[in-house]
Design an enzyme around this catalytic site. Structure first.
Site, PDB file in Angstrom:
ATOM      1  N   GLU A   1       0.811  -1.233  -0.183  1.00 54.97           N
ATOM      2  CA  GLU A   1       0.000   0.082   0.181  1.00 54.97           C
ATOM      3  C   GLU A   1       0.800   1.315   0.088  1.00 54.97           C
ATOM      4  OE1 GLU A   1      -2.845  -0.510   3.400  1.00 54.97           O
ATOM      5  OE2 GLU A   1      -4.031  -1.547   1.837  1.00 54.97           O
TER       6      GLU A   1
ATOM      7  N   ASP B   1      -8.394  -8.906   3.360  1.00 55.29           N
ATOM      8  CA  ASP B   1      -8.259  -7.714   4.336  1.00 55.29           C
ATOM      9  C   ASP B   1      -9.101  -7.622   5.317  1.00 55.29           C
ATOM     10  OD1 ASP B   1      -7.137  -5.583   5.521  1.00 55.29           O
ATOM     11  OD2 ASP B   1      -7.410  -4.253   3.948  1.00 55.29           O
TER      12      ASP B   1
ATOM     13  N   GLU C   1     -12.754  -2.403  11.751  1.00 57.65           N
ATOM     14  CA  GLU C   1     -12.805  -1.607  10.563  1.00 57.65           C
ATOM     15  C   GLU C   1     -14.040  -2.055   9.550  1.00 57.65           C
ATOM     16  OE1 GLU C   1      -8.965  -1.723   8.404  1.00 57.65           O
ATOM     17  OE2 GLU C   1      -9.730  -0.566   6.930  1.00 57.65           O
TER      18      GLU C   1
HETATM   19  C1  BDP Z   1      -6.248  -1.922   6.071  1.00 58.30           C
HETATM   20  C2  BDP Z   1      -6.480  -0.583   6.483  1.00 58.30           C
HETATM   21  C3  BDP Z   1      -5.354   0.104   6.445  1.00 58.30           C
HETATM   22  C4  BDP Z   1      -3.904  -0.516   6.892  1.00 58.30           C
HETATM   23  C5  BDP Z   1      -3.932  -1.753   6.213  1.00 58.30           C
HETATM   24  C6  BDP Z   1      -2.889  -2.494   6.574  1.00 58.30           C
HETATM   25  O1  BDP Z   1      -7.716  -0.046   5.863  1.00 58.30           O
HETATM   26  O2  BDP Z   1      -5.766   1.465   7.304  1.00 58.30           O
HETATM   27  O3  BDP Z   1      -2.926   0.277   6.839  1.00 58.30           O
HETATM   28  O4  BDP Z   1      -4.906  -2.604   6.223  1.00 58.30           O
HETATM   29  O5  BDP Z   1      -3.083  -3.745   7.473  1.00 58.30           O
HETATM   30  O6  BDP Z   1      -7.266  -2.948   6.366  1.00 58.30           O
HETATM   31  O7  BDP Z   1      -1.572  -2.361   6.622  1.00 58.30           O
END
Ligand code: BDP
Length: 714
Positions: free
Chosen positions: A304, A378, A406
């Site tokens: 990401e 996720d 989340e």
């Molecule tokens: C996702 C979240 C994000 C996190 C990412 C992670 O939306 O905010 O940074 O996972 O685990 O679910 O690195």
């Protein structure tokens, strides 16, 4: 105190069903030590008239203070400390202090304990023993749990040791106090006023964690800032480490891959560049000078948008091993996350972590553990277990669960995560034939790993009740208990928690547990039934938005995940599609190859199915989808009614908060249902099944909702 006395008097003169008179704001979590019913209180007193403890270490002081607080709260009489072991004493012991202990402590490790009722020189005592003071502390919390739940205390013979070595919280807390995906207020770390000001909350945090066996905490967000590795922030982290140490809790830090460049102007962050390795070694040495028992680093790299070793054409193993070498002389470890997917990789997102990591099996240093999310996408309301579990036998893998919700209703929905944890941990990977559960992968028993771990993304914030709601506390609790023993059932843990948090009264525990145990499935039903996933609103992930299709990267769009079109719905991950099923062991892959042999709960995760195809019940996929949305909403209605019926038995404050939150949950469950049906109906063009209500608004109304200030969104 007066209120407690009053309660006890009332209980003694036999007036029943009085609500507790204490104001309950949730701060005490599951460690409330409320006055016990008279017979229970008598029983507790009878086994804890005095306390004898080995020495006076900080940990032992915490253990004895906890016993005095707990027993005092439950019985009204605080037991005295005594150098001599007396009749009906609680005797805390370690082999160092009492070499000839009447119980065997072999096999209990440093953190385990034994609790045994025995006769010592003609006196009845309860021995709580461990190989270390930390083990004793864990035993003390176990005994207090039994006392609080009204269990018999007269013939105890318990041995317990954690199955998993690293049982960690991951705080996604930023240095400015914001918590990424946090729904319980700001961070509890007051970085600005540390290291000087150390409010009492830090010790309370450590105490709560120690009570459920959590032994480590990663202080900062995986999306890390290099600043947390600067000298002033190391001193701040050291101040927290000093508070946590006597509770058996170590601190860890998330690190940013490019810290050497950002902090000291190095030209690169190439893991094979000796200057980079030297920088990290010096940094590790500096940290260990301040925190001699520092745990190690957690790393999100090449994920990401975060930098990582692949930016230098090196592998994740190259990166992890370089950091591991810096930590090794100090006994530290690297937790390297496998949560990766790349913007320039057109392959199914669910396949990418496996594709990247599987070839690296066997290449990691022995103080590296790869941290894998429970599922391949996720933290969705439901995901099949991550195919990396069972696929990297030569590498220790640790589990990453998300305790903060989340994708499961954030702070207000009651969606107990125990069943999600259990479902994942008990999934069979078939790595070495039947019985190769995910739990056995991560406890190391399947492949003989000594380095073992489990992490939970914390749901803790500065809110008075810590977790944003009373019931969210259960998820923190369940994480700790199931990290200690991954074969505990969600139901058993819910029972414990409900007894400790509300009352051991069956009239409370049974309905509360029923609500909890059905709650996650209800959320799956009203949000993502039949294996759907990632249909939440963009960025904040609050509420439904299955229509979103215009975001820059394909896998940012809900339409990527559900693939609904005129012909049907679902992501084809079989041979005719992305073939993600081939990442599972052959017996699983075979089962998943056909819709008919795929568990229905994961159907649309693995298959694109015609709207008119039939489910096991005989109904069409479209009708079944609508029925599940309705079922989810109905379950929330039942949960509300159950809670309402508990009013006489729950204190007014916690009753009212939960009641209000259930009202929100019901309203939002209807919103999820209606928005999803309105959207999918616009695609399938089929009528609603008989009896199903039309959505309250047209689709455009749902699309127009926006939530610019939803919490937790970075
Ligand atoms: C996702 C979240 C994000 C996190 C990412 C992670 O939306 O905010 O940074 O996972 O685990 O679910 O690195």
């Amino acid at each position: 105190m007066l209120a407690r006395l009053f309660c006890r008097m009332i209980a003694m003169i036999g007036i029943v069903a009085m609500p507790p008179a204490m104001a309950e704001d949730g701060y005490d979590l599951w460690l409330r030590y409320a006055p016990a019913q008279p017979t229970a209180a008598q029983q507790i007193s009878a086994h804890a008239r005095t306390i004898t403890a080995p020495g006076n270490s900080a940990t032992i002081q915490i253990a004895t203070a906890e016993l005095q607080r707990g027993i005092g709260g439950m019985t009204g009489t605080t037991p005295a400390l005594s150098d001599m072991i007396q009749q009906d004493a609680l005797w805390l012991a370690t082999p160092a202090a009492s070499p000839a202990l009447p119980v065997k402590l072999e096999g209990l490790g440093r953190e385990g304990y034994a609790i045994r009722t025995l006769m010592l020189d003609g006196k009845a005592v309860t021995l709580i023993a461990g190989n270390s003071d930390t083990g004793v502390l864990h035993g003390v919390f176990h005994w207090l749990r039994l006392a609080q739940s009204g269990a018999a205390l007269d013939r105890l013979d318990i041995r317990s040791t954690p199955r998993i070595g690293l049982r960690l919280l991951n705080h996604w807390d930023n240095l400015d106090g914001m918590v990424e995906r946090g729904y319980a207020g700001q961070s509890i770390w007051d970085w600005w006023r540390l290291p000087d000001y150390k409010g009492s909350r830090y010790a309370d945090y450590a105490r709560a964690n120690a009570s459920i066996g959590i032994n480590g905490t990663v202080l900062n967000n995986v999306n890390a800032k290099a600043t947390s590795l600067t000298a002033p922030y190391i001193v701040k982290a050291a101040a927290l480490a000093d508070i946590f140490r006597p509770y058996g809790i170590k601190v860890y830090l998330s690190v940013k891959w490019t810290a050497p460049m950002e902090l000291d102007g190095l030209k690169s962050a190439d893991p094979l560049d000796p200057a980079v390795a030297a920088w990290w070694k010096a940094k590790a040495d500096e940290i260990y000078r301040a925190i001699p028992d520092f745990g190690g680093f957690l790393v999100k790299a090449n994920s990401e948008g975060q930098p990582g070793p692949q930016d230098y054409k090196r592998t994740h193993a190259d990166g992890a091993n370089m950091l591991a070498a810096a930590l090794k002389p100090h006994g530290g470890i690297v937790m390297w996350r496998a949560f990766v997917y790349a913007h320039d990789n057109p392959d199914d997102r669910a396949k990418q972590a496996y594709t990247d990591f599987k070839p690296l099996d066997g290449q990691f240093a022995d103080n590296v553990i790869v941290q894998v999310k429970n599922g391949a996408i996720d933290f969705q309301p439901r995901e099949p277990f991550h195919p990396l579990f069972g696929a990297m036998p030569k590498t220790p893998l640790m589990m990453e669960f998300q305790i903060t919700k989340e994708y499961l209703g954030q702070s207000t929905h009651l969606t107990y995560l125990g069943p999600l944890f259990e479902e994942t941990l008990q999934s069979d990977t078939f790595a070495h034939g039947k019985g190769s559960t995910v739990a056995r992968v991560i406890d190391g028993s399947l492949d003989g790993h000594r380095l073992t771990g489990i992490a939970g993304v914390a749901n803790i914030g500065a809110d008075r009740d810590w977790s944003g709601s009373i019931f969210n506390q259960a998820d923190w609790y369940a994480f700790g208990r199931m990290a200690w023993n991954p074969d505990l059932t969600a139901d058993a843990v819910a029972r414990e928690w409900a007894a400790l948090t509300f009352s051991p009264d069956k009239a409370v525990v049974d309905p509360v547990v029923t609500m909890m145990m059905g709650s996650r499935e209800a959320a799956v039903d009203y949000m993502t039934p039949l294996g759907l996933a990632h249909v939440m609103g963009t960025g904040h992930h609050y509420g439904p938005a299955p229509w979103v299709s215009e975001l820059g990267r394909p896998e940012w769009n809900p339409v990527y995940y559900h693939k609904a079109d005129a012909s049907g719905i679902g992501f084809d991950r079989t041979k005719s599609g992305s073939n993600a099923i081939a990442q599972y062991a052959p017996p699983i892959a075979k089962r998943l190859a056909k819709p008919g042999t795929t568990p229905e709960r994961d159907l649309l995760w693995f298959h694109h199915i015609g709207w008119d195809d039939r489910l096991a019940s005989g109904e069409t996929v479209w009708d079944g989808l609508v029925h599940r949305y309705d079922r989810g909403v109905a379950t929330v209605g039942t949960m509300r009614a159950t809670w309402d019926s508990l009013r006489p038995l729950i204190d007014p404050e916690r009753f009212a908060q939960t009641q209000t939150f259930l009202t929100i949950q019901q309203r939002e469950a209807v919103w999820w249902r209606d928005a999803s049906i309105a959207y999918f109906q616009s695609i399938t063009k089929r009528p609603l099944p008989a009896g199903a209500a039309a959505p309250a608004h047209p689709l455009d109304w749902y699309k127009a909702q926006s939530f610019p200030y939803a919490p937790g969104n970075p």
